[in-house]
Design a protein around this motif. Structure first.
Motif, PDB file in Angstrom:
ATOM      1  N   HIS A  34       0.835  -1.203   0.000  1.00 41.69           N
ATOM      2  CA  HIS A  34       0.000   0.000   0.000  1.00 41.69           C
ATOM      3  C   HIS A  34       0.870   1.253   0.000  1.00 41.69           C
ATOM      4  CE1 HIS A  34      -2.724   2.869   2.505  1.00 41.69           C
ATOM      5  NE2 HIS A  34      -2.810   3.143   1.222  1.00 41.69           N
ATOM      6  N   VAL A  35       0.638   2.107  -0.970  1.00 40.70           N
ATOM      7  CA  VAL A  35       1.395   3.359  -1.056  1.00 40.70           C
ATOM      8  C   VAL A  35       0.423   4.530  -1.098  1.00 40.70           C
ATOM      9  CG1 VAL A  35       3.078   4.681  -2.380  1.00 40.70           C
ATOM     10  CG2 VAL A  35       3.228   2.194  -2.345  1.00 40.70           C
ATOM     11  N   ASP A  36       0.530   5.410  -0.106  1.00 40.99           N
ATOM     12  CA  ASP A  36      -0.333   6.592  -0.013  1.00 40.99           C
ATOM     13  C   ASP A  36       0.467   7.796  -0.516  1.00 40.99           C
ATOM     14  OD1 ASP A  36      -1.693   8.847   0.785  1.00 40.99           O
ATOM     15  OD2 ASP A  36      -1.474   8.459   2.938  1.00 40.99           O
ATOM     16  N   THR A  37       0.236   8.186  -1.764  1.00 42.45           N
ATOM     17  CA  THR A  37       1.067   9.261  -2.328  1.00 42.45           C
ATOM     18  C   THR A  37       0.709  10.636  -1.764  1.00 42.45           C
ATOM     19  OG1 THR A  37      -0.377   9.579  -4.250  1.00 42.45           O
ATOM     20  CG2 THR A  37       1.429   7.998  -4.484  1.00 42.45           C
ATOM     21  N   GLY A  38      -0.480  10.765  -1.163  1.00 47.36           N
ATOM     22  CA  GLY A  38      -0.829  12.018  -0.498  1.00 47.36           C
ATOM     23  C   GLY A  38       0.192  12.308   0.606  1.00 47.36           C
ATOM     24  N   SER A  39       0.673  11.236   1.262  1.00 46.00           N
ATOM     25  CA  SER A  39       1.653  11.435   2.337  1.00 46.00           C
ATOM     26  C   SER A  39       2.966  11.973   1.760  1.00 46.00           C
ATOM     27  CB  SER A  39       1.884  10.135   3.120  1.00 46.00           C
ATOM     28  OG  SER A  39       2.565   9.206   2.308  1.00 46.00           O
ATOM     29  N   PHE A  40       3.257  11.683   0.490  1.00 45.52           N
ATOM     30  CA  PHE A  40       4.492  12.203  -0.124  1.00 45.52           C
ATOM     31  C   PHE A  40       4.389  13.734  -0.258  1.00 45.52           C
ATOM     32  CE2 PHE A  40       5.028   8.087  -2.895  1.00 45.52           C
ATOM     33  CZ  PHE A  40       5.078   7.325  -1.737  1.00 45.52           C
ATOM     34  N   TYR A  41       3.216  14.165  -0.726  1.00 43.22           N
ATOM     35  CA  TYR A  41       3.028  15.619  -0.896  1.00 43.22           C
ATOM     36  C   TYR A  41       2.973  16.297   0.467  1.00 43.22           C
ATOM     37  CZ  TYR A  41       2.606  14.936  -5.836  1.00 43.22           C
ATOM     38  OH  TYR A  41       2.904  14.616  -7.141  1.00 43.22           O
ATOM     39  N   ARG A  42       2.378  15.640   1.432  1.00 45.52           N
ATOM     40  CA  ARG A  42       2.312  16.213   2.784  1.00 45.52           C
ATOM     41  C   ARG A  42       3.713  16.326   3.390  1.00 45.52           C
ATOM     42  NH1 ARG A  42      -2.605  16.134   5.389  1.00 45.52           N
ATOM     43  NH2 ARG A  42      -4.349  15.445   4.069  1.00 45.52           N
ATOM     44  N   ALA A  43       4.496  15.247   3.270  1.00 42.36           N
ATOM     45  CA  ALA A  43       5.835  15.236   3.890  1.00 42.36           C
ATOM     46  C   ALA A  43       6.756  16.255   3.217  1.00 42.36           C
ATOM     47  CB  ALA A  43       6.428  13.831   3.790  1.00 42.36           C
ATOM     48  N   THR A  44       6.692  16.358   1.887  1.00 41.80           N
ATOM     49  CA  THR A  44       7.561  17.334   1.209  1.00 41.80           C
ATOM     50  C   THR A  44       7.094  18.756   1.528  1.00 41.80           C
ATOM     51  OG1 THR A  44       6.280  16.894  -0.808  1.00 41.80           O
ATOM     52  CG2 THR A  44       8.429  15.875  -0.673  1.00 41.80           C
ATOM     53  N   THR A  45       5.779  18.937   1.648  1.00 40.86           N
ATOM     54  CA  THR A  45       5.266  20.266   2.027  1.00 40.86           C
ATOM     55  C   THR A  45       5.810  20.660   3.400  1.00 40.86           C
ATOM     56  OG1 THR A  45       3.245  20.052   0.730  1.00 40.86           O
ATOM     57  CG2 THR A  45       3.144  21.543   2.613  1.00 40.86           C
ATOM     58  N   LEU A  46       5.762  19.708   4.342  1.00 36.20           N
ATOM     59  CA  LEU A  46       6.262  20.018   5.693  1.00 36.20           C
ATOM     60  C   LEU A  46       7.734  20.413   5.650  1.00 36.20           C
ATOM     61  CD1 LEU A  46       5.356  18.162   8.922  1.00 36.20           C
ATOM     62  CD2 LEU A  46       7.757  18.539   8.424  1.00 36.20           C
ATOM     63  N   LYS A  47       8.503  19.651   4.879  1.00 42.42           N
ATOM     64  CA  LYS A  47       9.946  19.938   4.798  1.00 42.42           C
ATOM     65  C   LYS A  47      10.206  21.298   4.135  1.00 42.42           C
ATOM     66  CE  LYS A  47      12.146  16.556   6.692  1.00 42.42           C
ATOM     67  NZ  LYS A  47      12.911  16.832   7.906  1.00 42.42           N
ATOM     68  N   LEU A  48       9.494  21.571   3.030  1.00 45.04           N
ATOM     69  CA  LEU A  48       9.722  22.835   2.312  1.00 45.04           C
ATOM     70  C   LEU A  48       9.285  24.020   3.167  1.00 45.04           C
ATOM     71  CD1 LEU A  48       8.586  21.680  -1.262  1.00 45.04           C
ATOM     72  CD2 LEU A  48      10.931  22.183  -0.540  1.00 45.04           C
ATOM     73  N   MET A  49       8.128  23.880   3.820  1.00 43.91           N
ATOM     74  CA  MET A  49       7.669  24.966   4.694  1.00 43.91           C
ATOM     75  C   MET A  49       8.659  25.179   5.837  1.00 43.91           C
ATOM     76  SD  MET A  49       3.544  24.374   4.936  1.00 43.91           S
ATOM     77  CE  MET A  49       3.190  25.833   5.884  1.00 43.91           C
ATOM     78  N   GLY A  50       9.150  24.078   6.369  1.00 41.59           N
ATOM     79  CA  GLY A  50      10.117  24.147   7.484  1.00 41.59           C
ATOM     80  C   GLY A  50      11.378  24.882   7.065  1.00 41.59           C
ATOM     81  N   ALA A  51      11.728  24.760   5.772  1.00 43.51           N
ATOM     82  CA  ALA A  51      12.937  25.431   5.272  1.00 43.51           C
ATOM     83  C   ALA A  51      12.621  26.849   4.808  1.00 43.51           C
ATOM     84  CB  ALA A  51      13.533  24.607   4.124  1.00 43.51           C
ATOM     85  N   GLY A  52      11.385  27.273   5.014  1.00 42.80           N
ATOM     86  CA  GLY A  52      10.997  28.642   4.662  1.00 42.80           C
ATOM     87  C   GLY A  52      10.821  28.845   3.164  1.00 42.80           C
ATOM     88  N   ILE A  53      10.550  27.756   2.431  1.00 42.54           N
ATOM     89  CA  ILE A  53      10.413  27.863   0.971  1.00 42.54           C
ATOM     90  C   ILE A  53       8.940  28.035   0.601  1.00 42.54           C
ATOM     91  CG2 ILE A  53      10.765  26.640  -1.231  1.00 42.54           C
ATOM     92  CD1 ILE A  53      13.257  25.348   0.238  1.00 42.54           C
ATOM     93  N   ALA A  54       8.661  29.111  -0.128  1.00 45.56           N
ATOM     94  CA  ALA A  54       7.270  29.441  -0.483  1.00 45.56           C
ATOM     95  C   ALA A  54       6.783  28.532  -1.616  1.00 45.56           C
ATOM     96  CB  ALA A  54       7.201  30.900  -0.936  1.00 45.56           C
ATOM     97  N   PRO A  55       5.457  28.358  -1.754  1.00 47.63           N
ATOM     98  CA  PRO A  55       4.929  27.509  -2.834  1.00 47.63           C
ATOM     99  C   PRO A  55       4.960  28.205  -4.181  1.00 47.63           C
ATOM    100  CG  PRO A  55       3.130  28.333  -1.489  1.00 47.63           C
ATOM    101  CD  PRO A  55       4.395  28.818  -0.855  1.00 47.63           C
ATOM    102  N   GLU A  56       6.166  28.434  -4.670  1.00 44.91           N
ATOM    103  CA  GLU A  56       6.320  29.042  -5.994  1.00 44.91           C
ATOM    104  C   GLU A  56       7.571  28.496  -6.655  1.00 44.91           C
ATOM    105  OE1 GLU A  56       6.217  33.011  -4.445  1.00 44.91           O
ATOM    106  OE2 GLU A  56       8.399  33.155  -4.347  1.00 44.91           O
TER     107      GLU A  56
END
Ligand code: DC
Length: 221
Positions: A34-56
């Motif tokens: 079972h692979v939940d790809t939503g968790s991939f987008y969630r985990a990368t979002t957390l990491k990018l936000m944590g690094a102060g990277i805006a969604p652009e």
């Protein structure tokens, strides 16, 4: 299809449409990873936000993505993404991530970054002795595995979906996320041509799993 061949089941649909529970049930019944790809987008979002990277798009995003070292850990039937040895936990389901994940998931660079990784999960499943893969998301049947053996698209009434999240005790921006996920340019959420649409509004989880099982039984018969 012979009994011993590897099968790929793609399950797409909007937020809280029943994808995760269905995928888990099917993975157990047929020994599929079972692979939940939503968790991939969630985990990368957390990491990018944590690094102060805006969604652009831009240099900051490219550098931020290059710094993410992706791996996979398998526990029971479930595969989890790891990022530089960090295994995502409940923090990827927080309100903050629910509110922001769709904006990051709309970025073509992030989708491209995760594309090969998602496809490589079929090899992980084979290497771990699974009989196939059940992968859930928004674009699995359209982009990641358009040739999957079975492609399903789950839908449910907005009230039913809100009830499901309330039962899980999770505050989610279901409609807002669906709106952004459906209207983005790259790999939008939509039922791909040739996929089977399944309305789970009035079906119990067992009934959904039984319906999908009948489709899989036909495939492997
Ligand atoms: O399945 P989920 O609700 O946990 O997914 C979180 C977000 O990730 C969702 O709002 C859109 C994005 N997503 C995506 O764009 N493509 C996928 N294959 C899976 C998820």
């Amino acid at each position: 299809m012979p009994n011993d061949s590897f099968i790929i089941v793609a399950i797409d649909g909007g937020a809280a449409a029943g994808k995760s529970s269905t995928s888990r049930g099917i993975s157990e019944r047929y020994c599929l990873m079972h692979v939940d790809t939503g968790s991939f987008y969630r985990a990368t979002t957390l990491k990018l936000m944590g690094a102060g990277i805006a969604p652009e798009e831009g240099d900051a995003l490219s550098k931020g993505l290059a710094a993410l070292d992706l791996g996979t850990s398998v526990t029971g039937n479930a595969a989890s993404i790891t990022i530089s040895n960090w295994t995502p936990d409940a923090s990827i389901r927080s309100q903050k991530i629910n509110e922001n994940v769709s904006r990051y998931a709309a970025l073509p660079s992030l989708r491209e970054f995760l594309l090969k990784y998602q496809r490589s999960q079929a090899d992980v499943a084979k290497a771990n002795g699974f009989k196939g893969l059940v992968m859930e998301g928004r674009d699995i049947g359209s982009v990641i595995f358009p040739d999957a053996d079975l492609r399903l698209f789950l839908v449910a009434d907005p009230e039913k979906r809100a009830q499901r999240r309330a039962k899980e005790g999770i505050q989610d921006s279901i409609q807002a996320r669906d709106r952004i996920d459906s209207s983005r340019k790259t790999a939008p959420l939509k039922c791909p041509e040739g996929a089977t649409l399944l309305d789970t509004s009035d079906l119990s989880l067992d009934a959904v799993i039984d319906t999908v099982s009948k489709m899989i039984d036909k495939l492997i018969a």
